[in-house]
Design an enzyme around this catalytic site. Structure first.
Site, PDB file in Angstrom:
ATOM      1  N   LYS A   1       0.831  -1.186   0.000  1.00 58.02           N
ATOM      2  CA  LYS A   1       0.000   0.000   0.000  1.00 58.02           C
ATOM      3  C   LYS A   1       0.876   1.249   0.000  1.00 58.02           C
ATOM      4  O   LYS A   1       0.397   2.360  -0.206  1.00 58.02           O
ATOM      5  CB  LYS A   1      -0.858   0.041   1.284  1.00 58.02           C
ATOM      6  CG  LYS A   1      -1.677  -1.184   1.503  1.00 58.02           C
ATOM      7  CD  LYS A   1      -2.326  -1.136   2.895  1.00 58.02           C
ATOM      8  CE  LYS A   1      -2.910  -2.489   3.189  1.00 58.02           C
ATOM      9  NZ  LYS A   1      -2.614  -2.958   4.532  1.00 58.02           N
ATOM     10  N   GLY A   2       2.169   1.055   0.216  1.00 60.42           N
ATOM     11  CA  GLY A   2       3.070   2.188   0.435  1.00 60.42           C
ATOM     12  C   GLY A   2       3.154   3.181  -0.713  1.00 60.42           C
ATOM     13  O   GLY A   2       3.441   4.351  -0.499  1.00 60.42           O
TER      14      GLY A   2
ATOM     15  N   GLU B   1       6.774   2.188  -6.939  1.00 58.50           N
ATOM     16  CA  GLU B   1       7.084   1.633  -5.614  1.00 58.50           C
ATOM     17  C   GLU B   1       7.400   2.780  -4.645  1.00 58.50           C
ATOM     18  O   GLU B   1       7.809   3.866  -5.076  1.00 58.50           O
ATOM     19  CB  GLU B   1       8.271   0.655  -5.784  1.00 58.50           C
ATOM     20  CG  GLU B   1       8.814   0.010  -4.548  1.00 58.50           C
ATOM     21  CD  GLU B   1       7.843  -0.870  -3.781  1.00 58.50           C
ATOM     22  OE1 GLU B   1       6.799  -0.345  -3.358  1.00 58.50           O
ATOM     23  OE2 GLU B   1       8.156  -2.055  -3.552  1.00 58.50           O
ATOM     24  N   ASP B   2       7.211   2.537  -3.364  1.00 58.41           N
ATOM     25  CA  ASP B   2       7.510   3.584  -2.377  1.00 58.41           C
ATOM     26  C   ASP B   2       9.008   3.717  -2.132  1.00 58.41           C
ATOM     27  O   ASP B   2       9.559   4.805  -2.146  1.00 58.41           O
ATOM     28  CB  ASP B   2       6.748   3.346  -1.061  1.00 58.41           C
ATOM     29  CG  ASP B   2       6.971   1.963  -0.466  1.00 58.41           C
ATOM     30  OD1 ASP B   2       7.690   1.131  -1.064  1.00 58.41           O
ATOM     31  OD2 ASP B   2       6.411   1.688   0.621  1.00 58.41           O
TER      32      ASP B   2
ATOM     33  N   ASP C   1      14.734  -0.720  -0.720  1.00 57.20           N
ATOM     34  CA  ASP C   1      15.549  -0.863   0.483  1.00 57.20           C
ATOM     35  C   ASP C   1      16.590  -1.938   0.176  1.00 57.20           C
ATOM     36  O   ASP C   1      17.611  -1.652  -0.434  1.00 57.20           O
ATOM     37  CB  ASP C   1      14.598  -1.222   1.638  1.00 57.20           C
ATOM     38  CG  ASP C   1      15.262  -1.242   2.983  1.00 57.20           C
ATOM     39  OD1 ASP C   1      16.175  -0.450   3.212  1.00 57.20           O
ATOM     40  OD2 ASP C   1      14.861  -2.056   3.841  1.00 57.20           O
TER      41      ASP C   1
ATOM     42  N   ASP D   1       4.377   3.322   6.111  1.00 61.71           N
ATOM     43  CA  ASP D   1       3.724   3.108   7.402  1.00 61.71           C
ATOM     44  C   ASP D   1       4.716   2.923   8.549  1.00 61.71           C
ATOM     45  O   ASP D   1       5.884   2.587   8.355  1.00 61.71           O
ATOM     46  CB  ASP D   1       2.830   1.869   7.344  1.00 61.71           C
ATOM     47  CG  ASP D   1       3.641   0.575   7.310  1.00 61.71           C
ATOM     48  OD1 ASP D   1       4.542   0.464   6.460  1.00 61.71           O
ATOM     49  OD2 ASP D   1       3.397  -0.300   8.151  1.00 61.71           O
TER      50      ASP D   1
ATOM     51  N   ARG E   1       0.492   6.476   7.502  1.00 61.51           N
ATOM     52  CA  ARG E   1       0.607   6.590   6.039  1.00 61.51           C
ATOM     53  C   ARG E   1       0.108   7.953   5.563  1.00 61.51           C
ATOM     54  O   ARG E   1       0.554   8.464   4.550  1.00 61.51           O
ATOM     55  CB  ARG E   1      -0.201   5.485   5.344  1.00 61.51           C
ATOM     56  CG  ARG E   1       0.360   4.083   5.560  1.00 61.51           C
ATOM     57  CD  ARG E   1      -0.321   3.115   4.590  1.00 61.51           C
ATOM     58  NE  ARG E   1      -0.143   1.718   4.967  1.00 61.51           N
ATOM     59  CZ  ARG E   1       0.898   0.965   4.604  1.00 61.51           C
ATOM     60  NH1 ARG E   1       1.855   1.482   3.889  1.00 61.51           N
ATOM     61  NH2 ARG E   1       0.981  -0.292   4.988  1.00 61.51           N
TER      62      ARG E   1
HETATM   63  P1  5GP Z   1      12.970  -4.303   0.146  1.00 58.67           P
HETATM   64  O1  5GP Z   1      12.446  -5.593  -0.360  1.00 58.67           O
HETATM   65  O2  5GP Z   1      13.546  -3.400  -0.934  1.00 58.67           O
HETATM   66  O3  5GP Z   1      13.940  -4.498   1.283  1.00 58.67           O
HETATM   67  O4  5GP Z   1      11.805  -3.559   0.883  1.00 58.67           O
HETATM   68  C1  5GP Z   1      10.756  -3.030   0.257  1.00 58.67           C
HETATM   69  C2  5GP Z   1       9.607  -2.716   1.199  1.00 58.67           C
HETATM   70  O5  5GP Z   1       9.981  -2.633   2.599  1.00 58.67           O
HETATM   71  C3  5GP Z   1       9.117  -1.334   0.832  1.00 58.67           C
HETATM   72  O6  5GP Z   1       8.225  -1.386  -0.249  1.00 58.67           O
HETATM   73  C4  5GP Z   1       8.494  -0.876   2.124  1.00 58.67           C
HETATM   74  O7  5GP Z   1       7.168  -1.306   2.204  1.00 58.67           O
HETATM   75  C5  5GP Z   1       9.322  -1.530   3.217  1.00 58.67           C
HETATM   76  N1  5GP Z   1      10.324  -0.581   3.718  1.00 58.67           N
HETATM   77  C6  5GP Z   1      11.641  -0.568   3.467  1.00 58.67           C
HETATM   78  N2  5GP Z   1      12.261   0.466   4.076  1.00 58.67           N
HETATM   79  C7  5GP Z   1      11.290   1.151   4.738  1.00 58.67           C
HETATM   80  C8  5GP Z   1      11.284   2.324   5.561  1.00 58.67           C
HETATM   81  O8  5GP Z   1      12.300   3.004   5.817  1.00 58.67           O
HETATM   82  N3  5GP Z   1      10.078   2.698   6.059  1.00 58.67           N
HETATM   83  C9  5GP Z   1       8.920   2.013   5.829  1.00 58.67           C
HETATM   84  N4  5GP Z   1       7.806   2.468   6.376  1.00 58.67           N
HETATM   85  N5  5GP Z   1       8.886   0.897   5.060  1.00 58.67           N
HETATM   86  C10 5GP Z   1      10.062   0.480   4.519  1.00 58.67           C
END
Ligand code: 5GP
Length: 176
Positions: free
Chosen positions: A43-44, A99-100, A103, A159, A165
């Site tokens: 939902k981000g 995408e939000d 990471d 979130d 959010r």
């Molecule tokens: P990845 O698979 O790239 O590690 O993570 C992606 C998802 O982790 C993002 O779409 C998000 O929902 C969550 N995420 C990663 N870092 C953050 C952060 O700093 N804050 C929040 N709220 N969510 C994060």
């Protein structure tokens, strides 16, 4: 709003608006004459997608996709699954994944593999945020809003335990 006093502003409403305007203009130029499908990762990315789409001067369609990663709130385990699939096939379509945040990159690496198997004409990523310090799988995002340090960010769709959010800016939790 409950908890908002614990946040410091990292990216202001004004800076979000300016950068999203630039991204929209860039996408409009790059996809001129085409009808891309915007895939919003729930939902981000909801707030970002809604604002970005208003800055794209093209006939777009929008679809949504729900993803869930097993892991705790602040780290992704890499075991990812689709909880809500697209409503339509994307074969021969120009897909832009919105995408939000990137990471570790694990979520998007999984998603790219999954969507590529559906034979779109092209596929690109547009992420509001990127935290390069945490990269585990490098994913090439054509469009990035802001590159940020390794801090846990909240607001503008992102979130904190499913809440916050609707904070209008991107904030960081003070002393976290
Ligand atoms: P990845 O698979 O790239 O590690 O993570 C992606 C998802 O982790 C993002 O779409 C998000 O929902 C969550 N995420 C990663 N870092 C953050 C952060 O700093 N804050 C929040 N709220 N969510 C994060």
């Amino acid at each position: 709003m409950d908890g908002i006093e614990k946040l410091d502003v990292l990216i202001s409403v004004k800076d979000l608006k300016r950068r999203i305007g630039e991204l929209g203009a860039e996408i409009s130029r790059d996809y001129a004459g085409r009808e891309p499908v915007i895939v919003c990762v729930l939902k981000g990315a909801l707030f970002f997608m809604a604002d970005l789409c208003r800055e794209i001067d093209l006939p777009i369609t929008i679809d949504t996709l729900g993803m869930s990663s097993y892991g705790d709130q602040t780290s992704s385990s890499g075991v990812v699954r689709i909880t809500q699939d697209l409503s339509k096939p994307i074969v021969d379509r120009d897909v832009i994944i919105v995408e939000d945040i990137i990471d570790t990159g694990l979520t998007l690496a999984f998603l790219l593999d999954n969507l590529r198997a559906r034979k779109p004409r092209s596929i690109e990523i547009c992420s509001l945020l990127h935290k390069p310090a945490r990269t585990r799988i490098p994913v090439q995002a054509k469009y990035i809003g802001f590159t940020i340090e390794d801090r846990f960010v909240v607001g503008y769709g992102l979130d904190w335990e499913q809440k916050m959010r609707n904070v209008p800016f991107v904030g960081v939790v003070r002393d976290a």
